[in-house]
Enzyme design. Sequence first.
Site, PDB file in Angstrom:
ATOM      1  N   LYS A 200       0.752  -1.177   0.037  1.00  0.00           N
ATOM      2  CA  LYS A 200      -0.063  -0.136   0.062  1.00  0.00           C
ATOM      3  C   LYS A 200       1.026   1.338   0.044  1.00  0.00           C
ATOM      4  CE  LYS A 200      -3.772   2.363   2.438  1.00  0.00           C
ATOM      5  NZ  LYS A 200      -4.660   2.228   3.669  1.00  0.00           N
ATOM      6  N   LYS A 252      -2.112  -1.706  -3.608  1.00  0.00           N
ATOM      7  CA  LYS A 252      -2.961  -0.284  -3.718  1.00  0.00           C
ATOM      8  C   LYS A 252      -2.300   0.775  -3.759  1.00  0.00           C
ATOM      9  CE  LYS A 252      -6.497   1.951  -0.645  1.00  0.00           C
ATOM     10  NZ  LYS A 252      -7.194   1.968   0.391  1.00  0.00           N
TER      11      LYS A 252
END
Length: 327
Positions: A200, A252
């Site tokens: 992320k 992400k």
Amino acid sequence: MYPDHRPRRLRTTPAMRRLVAETTTTPRNLVLPMFVAEGLSDPRPIAAMPGVVQHTQDTLVRAAHDAVAAGVGGLMLFGVPERRDATGSGADDPDGVLNRALAALRSEFGDDTVIMADTCLDEFTDHGHCGVLSRDANGRERIDNDLTVQRYVDMALAQAEAGAHVVSPSGMMDGQVGAIRSALDAANFRHTSVLAYSAKYASALYGPFREAVGSTLVGDRKTYQQDPANAREALRETRLDLAEGADMVMVKPAMLYLDVLREVAAEATVPVAAYQVSGEYAMISAAAANGWIDRDAMILESFTAIRRAGADIVLTYWAAEAAAILR
């Protein structure tokens, strides 16, 4: 004077192109992120994300029915509380907005869909960070990794108790997956899966999401989310999460990190998810609203790119709408 090879033969008709397509997206590959907020009598539109709303408990269930009927693979739930504090105490409160919503969805759908919970504190803290703040030896305020991991454990246990099939630690704290897995197993939630946000990034693409959850963040999350400049680091994080027992891993954002997604998919021995984040949604929506692109074609092409790079699962705010088109 004529070519010996004619690849165009395999592009001659829509039926032929369907037959030989190397990458496909089906509704089951899509997961719908959803927001549920306290204190609402009607859904509240999110200005930066046209078509996405903060739901009431009632409208959440109705929208979930539409998504499940369209065939989406799962639902990822985020809670937006009215009150926040330094440790995000509402995150593991059984009567908190997120856990009540999880329980309502599990009661409504049972095992007919996959109910996922965001396991992070940022929506619940008054400072907007994903963890608990403390001061280091030099008096500087930092996110305390180990105190935060304990809060994630408490949150994951509450979510599993509420009925989540999947808990999803997204705060990028060291050791979070292993601690959650051990706690779930010890509490007899051995069948609850862990979806690790393994890569992320501290991206500029999260702006609309912060409106969606009413974020109070001042500053940034660069001391715990990954540096966009780094790719090998994502593989290290993925390997650690796999070693700690992650059942699925995630990259992400998705669209600007397809190279990372490809590397993670090659490394992972479990299903790989990619999150098409709020900024990606907003950019496509804005360009389509200005007539610069074909909206539906761009949505489907973006899914193809994410799937082609290696994602088994795509989290997208278009999941329900796109599932209907794909069917």
